[in-house]
Design a protein around this motif. Structure first.
Motif, PDB file in Angstrom:
ATOM      1  N   ILE A 123       0.861  -1.180   0.000  1.00  0.00           N
ATOM      2  CA  ILE A 123       0.000   0.000   0.000  1.00  0.00           C
ATOM      3  C   ILE A 123       0.899   1.232   0.000  1.00  0.00           C
ATOM      4  N   SER A 124       0.857   1.976  -1.096  1.00  0.00           N
ATOM      5  CA  SER A 124       1.666   3.182  -1.263  1.00  0.00           C
ATOM      6  C   SER A 124       0.786   4.399  -1.036  1.00  0.00           C
ATOM      7  N   HIS A 125       1.280   5.342  -0.231  1.00  0.00           N
ATOM      8  CA  HIS A 125       0.504   6.543   0.098  1.00  0.00           C
ATOM      9  C   HIS A 125       1.470   7.602   0.597  1.00  0.00           C
ATOM     10  N   THR A 126       0.965   8.764   0.885  1.00  0.00           N
ATOM     11  CA  THR A 126       1.748   9.775   1.583  1.00  0.00           C
ATOM     12  C   THR A 126       1.037  10.172   2.859  1.00  0.00           C
ATOM     13  N   GLY A 127       1.816  10.297   3.914  1.00  0.00           N
ATOM     14  CA  GLY A 127       1.256  10.727   5.189  1.00  0.00           C
ATOM     15  C   GLY A 127       0.907  12.209   5.213  1.00  0.00           C
ATOM     16  N   ARG A 128       1.323  12.932   4.178  1.00  0.00           N
ATOM     17  CA  ARG A 128       1.016  14.369   4.122  1.00  0.00           C
ATOM     18  C   ARG A 128      -0.465  14.636   3.912  1.00  0.00           C
ATOM     19  N   ASP A 129      -1.172  13.663   3.376  1.00  0.00           N
ATOM     20  CA  ASP A 129      -2.621  13.791   3.202  1.00  0.00           C
ATOM     21  C   ASP A 129      -3.268  12.874   4.234  1.00  0.00           C
ATOM     22  N   ARG A 130      -3.660  13.438   5.344  1.00  0.00           N
ATOM     23  CA  ARG A 130      -4.124  12.663   6.499  1.00  0.00           C
ATOM     24  C   ARG A 130      -5.272  11.716   6.158  1.00  0.00           C
ATOM     25  N   ALA A 131      -6.258  12.195   5.423  1.00  0.00           N
ATOM     26  CA  ALA A 131      -7.405  11.332   5.091  1.00  0.00           C
ATOM     27  C   ALA A 131      -6.965  10.150   4.233  1.00  0.00           C
ATOM     28  N   ALA A 132      -6.053  10.378   3.304  1.00  0.00           N
ATOM     29  CA  ALA A 132      -5.543   9.287   2.461  1.00  0.00           C
ATOM     30  C   ALA A 132      -4.728   8.302   3.297  1.00  0.00           C
ATOM     31  N   ALA A 133      -3.944   8.815   4.239  1.00  0.00           N
ATOM     32  CA  ALA A 133      -3.171   7.939   5.129  1.00  0.00           C
ATOM     33  C   ALA A 133      -4.109   7.098   5.995  1.00  0.00           C
ATOM     34  N   ASP A 134      -5.203   7.712   6.460  1.00  0.00           N
ATOM     35  CA  ASP A 134      -6.204   6.967   7.234  1.00  0.00           C
ATOM     36  C   ASP A 134      -6.845   5.878   6.377  1.00  0.00           C
ATOM     37  N   PHE A 135      -7.122   6.211   5.114  1.00  0.00           N
ATOM     38  CA  PHE A 135      -7.677   5.223   4.185  1.00  0.00           C
ATOM     39  C   PHE A 135      -6.697   4.054   4.034  1.00  0.00           C
ATOM     40  N   ALA A 136      -5.409   4.367   3.864  1.00  0.00           N
ATOM     41  CA  ALA A 136      -4.389   3.323   3.708  1.00  0.00           C
ATOM     42  C   ALA A 136      -4.344   2.429   4.950  1.00  0.00           C
ATOM     43  N   ALA A 137      -4.423   3.037   6.137  1.00  0.00           N
ATOM     44  CA  ALA A 137      -4.409   2.267   7.382  1.00  0.00           C
ATOM     45  C   ALA A 137      -5.638   1.372   7.490  1.00  0.00           C
ATOM     46  N   GLU A 138      -6.800   1.904   7.111  1.00  0.00           N
ATOM     47  CA  GLU A 138      -8.028   1.101   7.144  1.00  0.00           C
ATOM     48  C   GLU A 138      -7.948  -0.052   6.142  1.00  0.00           C
ATOM     49  N   LEU A 139      -7.390   0.206   4.972  1.00  0.00           N
ATOM     50  CA  LEU A 139      -7.223  -0.854   3.975  1.00  0.00           C
ATOM     51  C   LEU A 139      -6.294  -1.935   4.521  1.00  0.00           C
ATOM     52  N   HIS A 140      -5.210  -1.543   5.168  1.00  0.00           N
ATOM     53  CA  HIS A 140      -4.295  -2.515   5.766  1.00  0.00           C
ATOM     54  C   HIS A 140      -5.043  -3.393   6.771  1.00  0.00           C
ATOM     55  N   CYS A 141      -5.878  -2.778   7.611  1.00  0.00           N
ATOM     56  CA  CYS A 141      -6.680  -3.538   8.583  1.00  0.00           C
ATOM     57  C   CYS A 141      -7.621  -4.515   7.890  1.00  0.00           C
ATOM     58  N   GLN A 142      -8.300  -4.034   6.853  1.00  0.00           N
ATOM     59  CA  GLN A 142      -9.226  -4.895   6.099  1.00  0.00           C
ATOM     60  C   GLN A 142      -8.489  -6.111   5.522  1.00  0.00           C
ATOM     61  N   LEU A 143      -7.311  -5.865   4.947  1.00  0.00           N
ATOM     62  CA  LEU A 143      -6.545  -6.959   4.350  1.00  0.00           C
ATOM     63  C   LEU A 143      -6.071  -7.952   5.403  1.00  0.00           C
ATOM     64  N   THR A 144      -5.521  -7.452   6.497  1.00  0.00           N
ATOM     65  CA  THR A 144      -5.032  -8.369   7.530  1.00  0.00           C
ATOM     66  C   THR A 144      -6.192  -9.123   8.184  1.00  0.00           C
ATOM     67  N   ASP A 145      -7.368  -8.505   8.290  1.00  0.00           N
ATOM     68  CA  ASP A 145      -8.545  -9.219   8.784  1.00  0.00           C
ATOM     69  C   ASP A 145      -8.909 -10.377   7.868  1.00  0.00           C
ATOM     70  N   LYS A 146      -8.621 -10.221   6.574  1.00  0.00           N
ATOM     71  CA  LYS A 146      -8.895 -11.279   5.599  1.00  0.00           C
ATOM     72  C   LYS A 146      -7.709 -12.242   5.463  1.00  0.00           C
ATOM     73  N   LYS A 147      -6.719 -12.084   6.349  1.00  0.00           N
ATOM     74  CA  LYS A 147      -5.510 -12.929   6.356  1.00  0.00           C
ATOM     75  C   LYS A 147      -4.665 -12.745   5.096  1.00  0.00           C
ATOM     76  N   ILE A 148      -4.723 -11.554   4.524  1.00  0.00           N
ATOM     77  CA  ILE A 148      -3.908 -11.235   3.354  1.00  0.00           C
ATOM     78  C   ILE A 148      -2.715 -10.408   3.835  1.00  0.00           C
ATOM     79  N   PRO A 149      -1.510 -10.913   3.623  1.00  0.00           N
ATOM     80  CA  PRO A 149      -0.336 -10.140   4.045  1.00  0.00           C
ATOM     81  C   PRO A 149      -0.281  -8.804   3.299  1.00  0.00           C
ATOM     82  N   ALA A 150       0.002  -7.743   4.042  1.00  0.00           N
ATOM     83  CA  ALA A 150       0.042  -6.409   3.441  1.00  0.00           C
ATOM     84  C   ALA A 150       1.206  -5.616   4.015  1.00  0.00           C
ATOM     85  N   PHE A 151       1.806  -4.793   3.161  1.00  0.00           N
ATOM     86  CA  PHE A 151       2.898  -3.907   3.576  1.00  0.00           C
ATOM     87  C   PHE A 151       2.386  -2.484   3.590  1.00  0.00           C
TER      88      PHE A 151
END
Length: 178
Positions: A4-32
């Motif tokens: 998951i590539s993003h920039t922390g300079r855009d807080r809402a996008a960084a939050d989206f990236a973090a939520e996506l990471h959670c969704q993937l790990t909940d599905k047992k999909i390894p994510a970086f």
């Protein structure tokens, strides 16, 4: 795994990236995701480069400041190279940026280029212009892939996160043959 590539300079996008990471790990999909996958004291540069080169799915959360971040652009270029070699699937998510703004650099991308120029502090305009042109070409290449958009960066991110996570899961299953 999914990068998951993003920039922390855009807080809402960084939050989206973090939520996506959670969704993937909940599905047992390894994510970086850099903010989760890197530990304090890690020599992070080679870890990020290796992860971007070897991922099976690359999700680019393209937000207004994405084009100003050298590492986001490097990650994207590595993933595009892997995609060209059929080793990776690229999934762009346009977050508060439209296709039109990428196709025809307007105020958002122009601001990004100006910010990048300030950070570079370079006197060599030709070198800077080549870097900007390369970044723009890479962003244009992203648009060749199936793109998902979140027009205003507000609300509706959870359903979109679920859609992206499901699409990643589908791609990972295709790669692993199950």
């Amino acid at each position: 795994f999914v990068f998951i590539s993003h920039t922390g300079r855009d807080r809402a996008a960084a939050d989206f990236a973090a939520e996506l990471h959670c969704q993937l790990t909940d599905k047992k999909i390894p994510a970086f995701l850099d903010t989760v996958s890197l530990q304090l004291g890690d020599v992070w540069r080679p870890l990020v480069v290796d992860a971007a080169r070897t991922c099976r799915v690359f999700v680019a959360v393209v937000s207004p400041n994405y084009a100003t971040r050298k590492w986001a652009l490097l990650e994207m270029q590595l993933a595009l190279q892997s995609a060209a070699d059929l080793r990776c699937v690229v999934m762009p998510v346009l977050f508060d940026v439209s296709r039109k703004e990428i196709e025809h650099p307007s105020s958002i991308l122009q601001d990004a280029w100006e910010q990048l120029k300030k950070e570079e502090k370079t006197q060599d305009f030709a070198k800077f212009k080549a870097a900007v042109d390369s970044a723009h070409m890479s962003l244009m290449q992203l648009l060749e892939f199936q793109t998902r958009s979140l027009p205003d960066g507000k609300g509706a991110s959870v359903p979109l996160t679920c859609q992206v996570a499901e699409a990643c899961q589908k791609r990972i299953r295709q790669w692993s043959g199950y």
